[in-house]
Design a protein around this motif. Structure first.
Motif, PDB file in Angstrom:
ATOM      1  N   SER A 211     -12.976  19.580   7.697  1.00 20.64           N
ATOM      2  CA  SER A 211     -13.894  18.448   7.867  1.00 20.64           C
ATOM      3  C   SER A 211     -13.957  17.972   9.316  1.00 20.64           C
ATOM      4  O   SER A 211     -14.938  17.362   9.734  1.00 20.64           O
ATOM      5  N   TYR A 212     -12.896  18.256  10.105  1.00 17.45           N
ATOM      6  CA  TYR A 212     -12.891  17.823  11.504  1.00 17.45           C
ATOM      7  C   TYR A 212     -13.920  18.577  12.348  1.00 17.45           C
ATOM      8  O   TYR A 212     -14.245  18.159  13.464  1.00 17.45           O
ATOM      9  N   PHE A 213     -14.420  19.686  11.826  1.00 17.66           N
ATOM     10  CA  PHE A 213     -15.346  20.510  12.607  1.00 17.66           C
ATOM     11  C   PHE A 213     -16.757  20.536  12.020  1.00 17.66           C
ATOM     12  O   PHE A 213     -17.598  21.290  12.453  1.00 17.66           O
TER      13      PHE A 213
ATOM     14  N   THR B 295     -20.183   3.136   5.357  1.00 13.44           N
ATOM     15  CA  THR B 295     -19.854   1.878   4.706  1.00 13.44           C
ATOM     16  C   THR B 295     -18.788   2.152   3.647  1.00 13.44           C
ATOM     17  O   THR B 295     -18.506   3.303   3.321  1.00 13.44           O
ATOM     18  N   GLU B 296     -18.190   1.098   3.090  1.00 15.47           N
ATOM     19  CA  GLU B 296     -17.164   1.258   2.060  1.00 15.47           C
ATOM     20  C   GLU B 296     -17.699   2.002   0.848  1.00 15.47           C
ATOM     21  O   GLU B 296     -17.024   2.840   0.258  1.00 15.47           O
TER      22      GLU B 296
ATOM     23  N   LYS C  13     -18.097   7.103  -2.251  1.00 17.24           N
ATOM     24  CA  LYS C  13     -18.955   8.178  -2.761  1.00 17.24           C
ATOM     25  C   LYS C  13     -18.547   9.525  -2.176  1.00 17.24           C
ATOM     26  O   LYS C  13     -18.485  10.539  -2.881  1.00 17.24           O
ATOM     27  N   LYS C  14     -18.245   9.510  -0.866  1.00 24.26           N
ATOM     28  CA  LYS C  14     -17.831  10.755  -0.210  1.00 24.26           C
ATOM     29  C   LYS C  14     -16.493  11.240  -0.751  1.00 24.26           C
ATOM     30  O   LYS C  14     -16.279  12.443  -0.933  1.00 24.26           O
TER      31      LYS C  14
ATOM     32  N   LYS D 153     -15.319  10.799  -3.758  1.00 21.14           N
ATOM     33  CA  LYS D 153     -15.589  11.381  -5.074  1.00 21.14           C
ATOM     34  C   LYS D 153     -16.172  12.783  -4.936  1.00 21.14           C
ATOM     35  O   LYS D 153     -15.810  13.709  -5.665  1.00 21.14           O
ATOM     36  N   GLN D 154     -17.104  12.942  -3.975  1.00 16.31           N
ATOM     37  CA  GLN D 154     -17.714  14.255  -3.737  1.00 16.31           C
ATOM     38  C   GLN D 154     -16.674  15.260  -3.252  1.00 16.31           C
ATOM     39  O   GLN D 154     -16.667  16.417  -3.695  1.00 16.31           O
ATOM     40  N   ASP D 155     -15.811  14.799  -2.361  1.00 15.74           N
ATOM     41  CA  ASP D 155     -14.766  15.683  -1.829  1.00 15.74           C
ATOM     42  C   ASP D 155     -13.808  16.134  -2.932  1.00 15.74           C
ATOM     43  O   ASP D 155     -13.410  17.298  -2.993  1.00 15.74           O
ATOM     44  N   LYS D 156     -13.440  15.187  -3.815  1.00 16.77           N
ATOM     45  CA  LYS D 156     -12.547  15.527  -4.926  1.00 16.77           C
ATOM     46  C   LYS D 156     -13.210  16.510  -5.879  1.00 16.77           C
ATOM     47  O   LYS D 156     -12.575  17.442  -6.376  1.00 16.77           O
ATOM     48  N   ALA D 157     -14.508  16.287  -6.123  1.00 21.34           N
ATOM     49  CA  ALA D 157     -15.245  17.188  -7.010  1.00 21.34           C
ATOM     50  C   ALA D 157     -15.330  18.585  -6.403  1.00 21.34           C
ATOM     51  O   ALA D 157     -15.156  19.598  -7.092  1.00 21.34           O
TER      52      ALA D 157
END
Length: 308
Positions: free
Chosen positions: A76-78, A87-88, A93-94, A96-100
């Protein structure tokens, strides 16, 4: 050599080091700086982590999840040169998407591994069974074929440019741990001259899983292919637990027999590790120092190092 308890893995342009419940990801960013992110995982003090073999299964699952998570974190750093300020609500949301995404990637990887290392060797052995009468010999051929697939797979991915760099960081990880466990101050010079092979490596663990499975699967004999495969699938956690116990012992023992049994895994590490450059070594050192007080460790074990 003195067991330190730390371990880790290579990630994208970096190294993850873990010490107990603490782990850190150190990554070399595009501007040349080293970014270190320290995190905590759930405790490993429960009863399940005290029972031999069971603790190996739990540790394997935990390492798999953390390993996949840190790989995605490092990547993700690149993704963006200038990360957006979220925002919070957008952050949640991000997350949740990353976990999915991580769950999906993990499940896909597991299914793919089962197809490559379980189904294909099994059906290959059934094909060979047309010409071989001995079920024991069939099981042995299947096991050898499975190990061969693994070695060829590792050799093939080692030719990819991105993987070459990951393997160099893998070498940096091993060298840093070896440097500490042999009583040498953690400096670039000392790390550079340390070995890039380590008996507690995940490569050795996977190879030992494959070797043990050869023996165990010899005793799984059903006429039904479905029962054969289901039984083998159910035995994988047990095999992983036994393999963990050996790797755990290997990291603490200098017994000649343990040394001999560790040789195949150390040999295979010649494919999964490469010599890192000094910049990669610095990343590995940064990751170690984020989670482990190596100076205190060496001071407490000074007598052990003096004897060497």
């Amino acid at each position: 050599m003195k067991f330190s308890g730390i371990g880790g893995q290579a990630v994208m342009e970096g190294v993850m080091m873990r010490n107990g419940n603490d782990y850190a990801i150190a990554v070399r960013l595009s501007d040349g700086s080293i970014h270190v992110d320290k995190k905590k995982t759930k405790g490993q003090e429960g009863i399940w982590y005290k029972i031999p073999i069971i603790r190996g299964i739990c540790s394997f699952v935990s390492s798999l999840v953390i390993g996949m998570s840190t790989l995605m974190d490092s990547a993700s750093y690149f993704e963006e040169e200038e990360p957006k300020v979220l925002t919070e609500e957008e952050k949640k949301k991000k997350e949740k998407q990353d976990k999915a995404e991580m769950t999906g990637t993990l499940l896909f990887s597991i299914v793919l591994a089962l197809v490559i290392f379980l189904l294909i060797p099994y059906y290959f052995s059934r094909f060979v069974g047309r010409f071989v009468d001995s079920t024991t010999l069939m099981a042995l051929i299947e096991g050898i074929f499975r190990i061969l697939i693994f070695v060829v797979y590792v050799k093939a991915i080692s030719c990819m440019e991105d993987i070459k760099r990951v393997f160099m960081y893998h070498g940096a990880e091993h060298k840093c741990i070896n440097c500490i466990e042999h009583g040498l101050p953690l400096t670039v010079e000392n790390v550079r001259k340390s070995s890039r092979q380590h008996k507690r490596c995940g490569t050795s663990f996977l190879l030992f899983v494959l070797i043990i499975s050869v023996v165990v699967f010899m005793f799984i004999r059903f006429d039904s292919p479905v029962l054969q495969l289901v039984c083998r699938l159910l035995l994988i956690p047990l095999i992983a637990g036994v393999s963990y116990e050996f790797i755990r012992l290997a990291g603490r023992s200098e017994n000649p027999l343990v040394q001999i049994l560790s040789k195949p895994g150390l040999w295979l590490q010649n494919l999964t590790t490469s010599e890192p450059d000094d910049a990669m070594i610095e990343v590995g050192m940064a990751s170690v120092e984020a989670v482990f007080d190596w100076k205190k460790f060496q001071e407490e074990n000074k007598e052990c190092f003096d004897e060497v």
